[in-house]
Design a protein around this motif. Structure first.
Motif, PDB file in Angstrom:
ATOM      1  N   UNK A   7       0.858  -1.184   0.000  1.00  0.00           N
ATOM      2  CA  UNK A   7       0.000   0.000   0.000  1.00  0.00           C
ATOM      3  C   UNK A   7       0.891   1.230   0.000  1.00  0.00           C
ATOM      4  N   UNK A   8       0.647   2.117  -0.954  1.00  0.00           N
ATOM      5  CA  UNK A   8       1.464   3.322  -1.082  1.00  0.00           C
ATOM      6  C   UNK A   8       0.786   4.484  -0.356  1.00  0.00           C
ATOM      7  N   UNK A   9       1.537   5.100   0.569  1.00  0.00           N
ATOM      8  CA  UNK A   9       1.021   6.212   1.354  1.00  0.00           C
ATOM      9  C   UNK A   9       1.920   7.424   1.211  1.00  0.00           C
ATOM     10  N   UNK A  10       1.307   8.597   1.202  1.00  0.00           N
ATOM     11  CA  UNK A  10       2.071   9.838   1.347  1.00  0.00           C
ATOM     12  C   UNK A  10       1.384  10.650   2.417  1.00  0.00           C
ATOM     13  N   UNK A  11       2.120  11.588   2.977  1.00  0.00           N
ATOM     14  CA  UNK A  11       1.664  12.283   4.172  1.00  0.00           C
ATOM     15  C   UNK A  11       1.708  13.784   3.949  1.00  0.00           C
ATOM     16  N   UNK A  12       0.565  14.445   4.080  1.00  0.00           N
ATOM     17  CA  UNK A  12       0.439  15.884   3.874  1.00  0.00           C
ATOM     18  C   UNK A  12       0.678  16.593   5.192  1.00  0.00           C
ATOM     19  N   UNK A  13       1.646  17.516   5.182  1.00  0.00           N
ATOM     20  CA  UNK A  13       2.008  18.264   6.385  1.00  0.00           C
ATOM     21  C   UNK A  13       1.179  19.542   6.496  1.00  0.00           C
ATOM     22  N   UNK A  14       1.323  20.230   7.613  1.00  0.00           N
ATOM     23  CA  UNK A  14       0.553  21.430   7.926  1.00  0.00           C
ATOM     24  C   UNK A  14       0.711  22.544   6.897  1.00  0.00           C
ATOM     25  N   UNK A  26       0.437  -4.369   4.217  1.00  0.00           N
ATOM     26  CA  UNK A  26      -0.862  -4.163   4.873  1.00  0.00           C
ATOM     27  C   UNK A  26      -0.818  -4.476   6.368  1.00  0.00           C
ATOM     28  N   UNK A  27       0.157  -5.272   6.821  1.00  0.00           N
ATOM     29  CA  UNK A  27       0.265  -5.637   8.233  1.00  0.00           C
ATOM     30  C   UNK A  27       1.069  -4.633   9.058  1.00  0.00           C
ATOM     31  N   UNK A  28       1.639  -3.610   8.425  1.00  0.00           N
ATOM     32  CA  UNK A  28       2.379  -2.572   9.158  1.00  0.00           C
ATOM     33  C   UNK A  28       1.404  -1.801  10.042  1.00  0.00           C
ATOM     34  N   UNK A  29       1.825  -1.516  11.274  1.00  0.00           N
ATOM     35  CA  UNK A  29       0.940  -0.775  12.175  1.00  0.00           C
ATOM     36  C   UNK A  29       1.086   0.731  11.950  1.00  0.00           C
ATOM     37  N   UNK A  68      -3.784  -0.139  14.993  1.00  0.00           N
ATOM     38  CA  UNK A  68      -4.420  -0.592  13.743  1.00  0.00           C
ATOM     39  C   UNK A  68      -3.366  -0.787  12.670  1.00  0.00           C
ATOM     40  N   UNK A  69      -3.693  -1.605  11.681  1.00  0.00           N
ATOM     41  CA  UNK A  69      -2.759  -1.832  10.586  1.00  0.00           C
ATOM     42  C   UNK A  69      -3.116  -0.939   9.403  1.00  0.00           C
ATOM     43  N   UNK A  70      -2.145  -0.774   8.512  1.00  0.00           N
ATOM     44  CA  UNK A  70      -2.361   0.013   7.299  1.00  0.00           C
ATOM     45  C   UNK A  70      -3.496  -0.615   6.486  1.00  0.00           C
TER      46      UNK A  70
END
Length: 105
Positions: A7-14, A26-29, A68-70
């Motif tokens: 699963x590809x995730x990116x993170x938007x900062x403030x 998918x099993x990463x917490x 929770x997991x990803x």
């Protein structure tokens, strides 16, 4: 594990900038994801988390719990093409608890 299971995730900062995208099992917490965000945090930002506990991840309007997991947090989008899921990052540094004593007035 086949790459299509990641699963590809990116993170938007403030400030509207992003960290990532990164690929996760998918099993990463969520706790593991937060640790990586702290380690990848840009050094030029005014607001910086000191630890993973200072970060809240928001996806689809919900604050994600560390346990929770990803895979559990991924929203089913039907047959949309594979793309990075953007999660919002809120930095809320923990305030040390002060000792309350008797106050004389």
């Amino acid at each position: 594990m086949p790459e299509e299971d990641l699963i590809e995730l990116k993170f938007r900062l403030y400030d509207g900038s992003d960290i990532g995208p990164f690929q996760y099992l998918p099993t990463s917490t969520i706790g593991m994801v937060k640790e990586r965000i702290v380690s990848e945090w840009p050094k030029d930002k005014k607001i910086m988390p000191k630890s993973a506990n200072d970060i809240k991840l928001i996806n689809a309007g919900k604050i994600l719990e560390n346990s929770r997991t990803v895979g559990q947090c991924r929203m089913p989008f039907g047959e949309l093409p594979k793309a990075a899921i953007t999660m919002h990052v809120v930095v809320q540094q923990s305030v040390p608890k002060s000792k309350t004593g008797n106050i004389s007035l």
